[in-house]
Structures are given as structure tokens and as C-alpha cells.
Write a protein that holds these residues in place. Sequence first.
Motif, short mmCIF file in Angstrom:
data_model
loop_
_atom_site.label_atom_id
_atom_site.label_comp_id
_atom_site.label_asym_id
_atom_site.label_seq_id
_atom_site.Cartn_x
_atom_site.Cartn_y
_atom_site.Cartn_z
N GLU A 95 46.44 23.83 -33.49
CA GLU A 95 46.49 24.25 -32.10
C GLU A 95 47.90 24.17 -31.52
OE1 GLU A 95 43.65 21.87 -30.07
OE2 GLU A 95 41.93 23.08 -30.71
N ARG A 96 48.79 23.50 -32.23
CA ARG A 96 50.19 23.49 -31.80
C ARG A 96 50.91 24.70 -32.38
NH1 ARG A 96 52.66 17.35 -31.81
NH2 ARG A 96 51.22 16.47 -30.30
N SER A 157 52.14 20.66 -25.40
CA SER A 157 51.70 21.47 -24.28
C SER A 157 52.47 21.07 -23.02
CB SER A 157 50.19 21.31 -24.07
OG SER A 157 49.88 19.95 -23.80
N ARG A 159 55.19 22.65 -19.60
CA ARG A 159 56.12 23.68 -19.11
C ARG A 159 57.53 23.40 -19.60
NH1 ARG A 159 56.02 27.68 -15.30
NH2 ARG A 159 53.84 27.17 -14.88
N ARG A 208 55.25 28.26 -20.60
CA ARG A 208 54.14 27.29 -20.59
C ARG A 208 53.39 27.38 -21.91
NH1 ARG A 208 48.75 26.84 -19.06
NH2 ARG A 208 48.61 29.02 -18.40
N VAL A 209 53.19 26.22 -22.53
CA VAL A 209 52.39 26.11 -23.76
C VAL A 209 51.10 25.39 -23.40
CG1 VAL A 209 52.31 25.22 -26.12
CG2 VAL A 209 54.48 26.01 -25.16
N ASP A 210 49.95 26.02 -23.64
CA ASP A 210 48.69 25.38 -23.26
C ASP A 210 48.15 24.50 -24.37
OD1 ASP A 210 47.46 27.02 -25.12
OD2 ASP A 210 46.50 28.32 -23.66
N GLU A 211 46.98 23.91 -24.13
CA GLU A 211 46.42 22.94 -25.08
C GLU A 211 46.03 23.59 -26.41
OE1 GLU A 211 46.30 19.78 -24.73
OE2 GLU A 211 46.97 19.65 -22.67
N ARG A 212 45.83 24.88 -26.42
CA ARG A 212 45.45 25.59 -27.64
C ARG A 212 46.64 26.23 -28.34
NH1 ARG A 212 40.30 29.31 -26.57
NH2 ARG A 212 40.54 29.47 -28.82
N ARG A 214 48.85 28.33 -27.07
CA ARG A 214 49.24 29.66 -26.61
C ARG A 214 50.48 29.57 -25.70
NH1 ARG A 214 43.40 31.47 -24.45
NH2 ARG A 214 43.77 29.49 -23.39
N ASP A 218 56.76 32.72 -17.74
CA ASP A 218 56.77 32.86 -16.28
C ASP A 218 58.15 33.36 -15.87
OD1 ASP A 218 56.57 32.72 -13.58
OD2 ASP A 218 56.07 30.58 -13.48
#
Length: 232
Positions: A95-96, A157, A159, A208-212, A214, A218
Motif C-alpha cells: 500500500e506504500r 501517508s 502531505r 498528498r499520499v493517502d493510506e492506500r 495513492r 494539489d
Amino acid sequence: MKKRSREINVFSVSALDLFASALGAFIVISLIFMVSFGARPSDADQPPASDAATRLEQVEADLDRCRSEAESAATLTGHLARADAALESCRRLLERTFVLAVASWSSIDDVDLHVVDPAGREYYFRRKRHQGSRAALEEDNIRGPGNEVWLHPQAESGRYRLCYKLYTKRGAGPVAVRGSVLWQEGRIAMPGVDLGGTGEVRIAAEVRVDERGRVMLDRARSGQLLAGERCG
């Protein structure tokens, strides 16, 4: 009239007593034998000692087998728990994503790429690495045309802020800087930014990198001038 004889035959009485005594003795002896031997099971009804020993060995073997199976089950449970933990760790790693930021310019000026991670650590030519993080400024150029590259192989995860700084202005006119962000599923181009004078710092973009794992770009603050010489 003849008188009845009162004579008692001693022999007859003695014989009767003898027979009665013998009969009583026989009955007593019979009763003793019946009590002593009549209730005992015969030898044929009792299992031989060898059979009992064999049965005991079988029971002990069954007990050892049960213990061995219990130990095997406990070992298997431990293996399964470790496998589950390893699987979860692999899932988190999958997920990273890596994040690679590139800044490029075509003039002879010296442009620096600054990156601030979610923990507030700022990466640039004076602090290419930070303790506790695998990220690093991998390429630093002091004279253009050139590129500067920052890489995080397993981005946490949160910003990230990317900035351009004009460290030394050598040519005339503004310095046009372009950049892009690469991650495991593709590439995102950042808006072009013009730097006007030495020491000027502007935001290129925020990532931004989310928990999954992705990555999203911005551009809302792209080109914004920052006070001071740092990106954070």
C-alpha cells in the motif's frame, strides 16, 4: 403276658451318632469349599498378565501420540500467526508507494529543490537526508542546465510540499523551472514556476499520499512566493 424288654442296643445308638457326625462334618466342609472357592472366578475368566502389559503399552503409546499431536498443533498455530503477521506486513508495504520529485531548468542559474515531508523534515542540498527516514535528495546541481531529484522509496501517508529556490541567478530574465512527480502508478506534471531573483522561494506544488499509497497533486498554491529561504 410277656414283659417289654428295656434293653438298649449300645451298638445301634453309637452307629447312628457316628453317621450323624460324619454327615454334619461333610456339610460343614462343603460349605467351607463353597464359600472359599465357589465365588472365585476361574483362571479362564481372568486376563493373562501379558495381555494387561500389552494394553498398558498401547495406552502409553496413545498418550504419547496425543502429546505429540498437541505439540504439533501448537507449533502450527505459531507458524500460522507468524505467516499472518508477515502477510499483513507485506500488505502494508504494497500500500506504500515510492515518490520521486524532479525539478529541471535550462538556464545557467543554480536552482535548488526543497521538499518538506509530513513530519516537517525539509530536504535540500544542506540536509539531503534525515535520521529515521529513507528519503533523500539524490541529485543536486549547482549550475544549469540541470536537474535535482528527491526520492522516497516508501513514502509515508500525508502531505508533502515541493518548492523551488533560486540560489544563484547568473543569467538575465526569470528562470523557468518545470517539474514532475513520479510514483508506482504513473507520473504527474507540476505547473511551471518562474523565479525572478536570487534567494527567491516559490511553491511548486503540494502532494498528498493517502493510506492506500495513492498520490494526488494539489496545484492550488503553485507559484506562491514564500518569505525567507526555506520551504517549510
